[in-house]
Write a protein that holds these residues in place. Structure first.
Motif, PDB file in Angstrom:
ATOM      1  N   TYR A 156       5.450   5.021 -25.237  1.00 35.95           N
ATOM      2  CA  TYR A 156       5.728   6.137 -26.143  1.00 35.95           C
ATOM      3  C   TYR A 156       4.540   7.080 -26.289  1.00 35.95           C
ATOM      4  N   VAL A 157       3.556   6.924 -25.418  1.00 36.07           N
ATOM      5  CA  VAL A 157       2.428   7.851 -25.401  1.00 36.07           C
ATOM      6  C   VAL A 157       2.803   9.027 -24.492  1.00 36.07           C
ATOM      7  N   ALA A 158       2.826  10.234 -25.057  1.00 35.69           N
ATOM      8  CA  ALA A 158       3.212  11.414 -24.283  1.00 35.69           C
ATOM      9  C   ALA A 158       2.087  11.834 -23.345  1.00 35.69           C
ATOM     10  N   LEU A 159       2.423  11.972 -22.052  1.00 35.80           N
ATOM     11  CA  LEU A 159       1.417  12.313 -21.040  1.00 35.80           C
ATOM     12  C   LEU A 159       1.865  13.497 -20.201  1.00 35.80           C
ATOM     13  N   LEU A 160       0.917  14.359 -19.892  1.00 36.65           N
ATOM     14  CA  LEU A 160       1.130  15.405 -18.876  1.00 36.65           C
ATOM     15  C   LEU A 160      -0.069  15.346 -17.933  1.00 36.65           C
ATOM     16  N   PRO A 161       0.043  14.597 -16.839  1.00 37.86           N
ATOM     17  CA  PRO A 161      -1.111  14.371 -15.965  1.00 37.86           C
ATOM     18  C   PRO A 161      -1.428  15.555 -15.054  1.00 37.86           C
ATOM     19  N   SER A 162      -2.710  15.721 -14.806  1.00 37.46           N
ATOM     20  CA  SER A 162      -3.219  16.654 -13.812  1.00 37.46           C
ATOM     21  C   SER A 162      -4.167  15.869 -12.911  1.00 37.46           C
ATOM     22  N   GLY A 163      -4.629  16.500 -11.834  1.00 34.30           N
ATOM     23  CA  GLY A 163      -5.582  15.765 -11.015  1.00 34.30           C
ATOM     24  C   GLY A 163      -5.750  16.287  -9.604  1.00 34.30           C
ATOM     25  N   PHE A 164      -6.285  15.393  -8.763  1.00 35.08           N
ATOM     26  CA  PHE A 164      -6.699  15.764  -7.415  1.00 35.08           C
ATOM     27  C   PHE A 164      -6.282  14.706  -6.398  1.00 35.08           C
ATOM     28  N   ALA A 165      -5.866  15.168  -5.238  1.00 33.52           N
ATOM     29  CA  ALA A 165      -5.658  14.286  -4.089  1.00 33.52           C
ATOM     30  C   ALA A 165      -6.612  14.748  -2.994  1.00 33.52           C
ATOM     31  N   ILE A 166      -7.329  13.792  -2.406  1.00 36.40           N
ATOM     32  CA  ILE A 166      -8.369  14.119  -1.426  1.00 36.40           C
ATOM     33  C   ILE A 166      -8.056  13.423  -0.112  1.00 36.40           C
TER      34      ILE A 166
ATOM     35  N   THR B  24      -7.867   6.027   3.868  1.00 31.59           N
ATOM     36  CA  THR B  24      -6.801   6.994   4.159  1.00 31.59           C
ATOM     37  C   THR B  24      -6.786   8.179   3.196  1.00 31.59           C
ATOM     38  N   GLY B  25      -7.374   8.009   2.019  1.00 32.09           N
ATOM     39  CA  GLY B  25      -7.356   9.090   1.053  1.00 32.09           C
ATOM     40  C   GLY B  25      -7.780   8.610  -0.323  1.00 32.09           C
ATOM     41  N   SER B  26      -7.878   9.542  -1.258  1.00 36.35           N
ATOM     42  CA  SER B  26      -8.341   9.218  -2.608  1.00 36.35           C
ATOM     43  C   SER B  26      -7.593  10.088  -3.610  1.00 36.35           C
ATOM     44  N   TYR B  27      -7.615   9.641  -4.869  1.00 37.19           N
ATOM     45  CA  TYR B  27      -7.107  10.500  -5.924  1.00 37.19           C
ATOM     46  C   TYR B  27      -7.891  10.282  -7.205  1.00 37.19           C
ATOM     47  N   VAL B  28      -7.930  11.332  -8.018  1.00 34.98           N
ATOM     48  CA  VAL B  28      -8.473  11.272  -9.379  1.00 34.98           C
ATOM     49  C   VAL B  28      -7.422  11.946 -10.253  1.00 34.98           C
ATOM     50  N   ILE B  29      -6.797  11.160 -11.136  1.00 36.74           N
ATOM     51  CA  ILE B  29      -5.705  11.660 -11.970  1.00 36.74           C
ATOM     52  C   ILE B  29      -6.061  11.419 -13.432  1.00 36.74           C
ATOM     53  N   TYR B  30      -5.784  12.411 -14.269  1.00 39.35           N
ATOM     54  CA  TYR B  30      -6.178  12.289 -15.668  1.00 39.35           C
ATOM     55  C   TYR B  30      -5.159  12.983 -16.574  1.00 39.35           C
ATOM     56  N   ALA B  31      -5.193  12.632 -17.852  1.00 40.12           N
ATOM     57  CA  ALA B  31      -4.318  13.275 -18.830  1.00 40.12           C
ATOM     58  C   ALA B  31      -4.960  13.196 -20.209  1.00 40.12           C
TER      59      ALA B  31
END
Length: 258
Positions: free
Chosen positions: A179-189, A154-161
């Motif tokens: 307590y690890v600060a994250l700001l994720p970016s990425g892709f939905a396919i 149905t779909g895919s994603y690649v998410i990273y931070a």
């Protein structure tokens, strides 16, 4: 999910507790990405009018008193576009650390190595990875990136931070990942397009093998002071970043496809 981890698969993860903490951190990263892209009443964003290209949506939010996010002004920029390439090809290209320097401006020119790998599905593309970027830029040397990739029909994603080395060491030793600060970016396919006649193992034509709808989204901290005013330069920089990334992906995948 797997109790019989092959020797060497964990990389720098030496204990079940470390594996569990890393998976918990990756789960929060994916949820944070979805909230950042899909904005809801619980995650309110302000859409910026006149922020640049019509096909890029730019939103802003002030991050305060959240140990899981860096404090300050966060910009989220997202765009979607179609490519005449199968979703699998796009997914494999984006998740592969060896091709990362072709599109990732942060790791541009740097060698990307996978330090840890946790399989979390039958498909080899379903995994959580910890990547190290050995960049020629001294300010970004030895940067770590947490990445989760997932795919099905149905779909895919690649998410990273990007993640702090000291904080990540705590997680790898089984410490609290909250307590690890994250700001994720990425892709939905998403598969989008008529099949091109290729048949799968069962003789059925692969659905959507003729094209992919790719959404690219970035979340970037533009000021570490939550009360600061947003500058037009910050918006222009984010717009430029997303435009450049899209162009790089199109060029790289088009070359692969010829």
């Amino acid at each position: 999910m797997a109790s019989n981890i092959p020797a060497g698969e964990g990389g720098v993860i030496t204990s079940p507790e470390g594996r569990k903490s890393m998976l918990k951190l990756a789960e929060r990263m994916v949820m944070s990405f979805c909230a950042g892209v899909g904005a809801s009443t619980a995650h309110t964003w302000t859409t910026l009018s006149g922020s640049g290209a019509d096909d890029v949506r730019v939103m802003t939010r002030k991050s305060m008193d959240d140990p899981g996010r860096p404090p300050g002004i966060v910009l989220s920029a997202a765009t979607s576009f179609w490519m005449p390439v199968s979703p699998k090809r796009v997914f494999d290209f984006l998740r592969d650390e060896n091709s990362r320097s072709e599109w990732d401006i942060l790791s541009n020119g740097g060698l990307v190595q996978e330090m840890a790998h946790i399989a979390n599905g039958r498909d080899p593309g379903n995994c959580v990875s910890l990547l190290r970027v050995n960049s020629a830029n001294s300010s970004q040397s030895n940067m770590l990136i947490l990445q989760e990739s997932s795919t099905d029909s149905t779909g895919s994603y690649v998410i990273y931070a990007p993640v702090d080395i000291v904080a990540m060491n705590v997680v790898l030793n089984g410490g609290d990942p909250d307590y690890v600060a994250l700001l994720p970016s990425g892709f939905a396919i998403l598969p989008d397009g008529p099949p091109v006649g290729s048949q799968g193992n069962n003789g059925a034509v692969e659905v959507g093998s003729g094209g992919s709808l790719l959404t690219v989204a970035f979340q970037i901290l533009v000021d570490s002071v939550p009360t600061a005013k947003l500058s037009l330069g910050s918006v222009a920089t984010v717009n430029s970043l997303i435009k450049c990334t899209v162009e790089r992906i199109k060029a790289a995948v088009a070359c692969e496809n010829t």
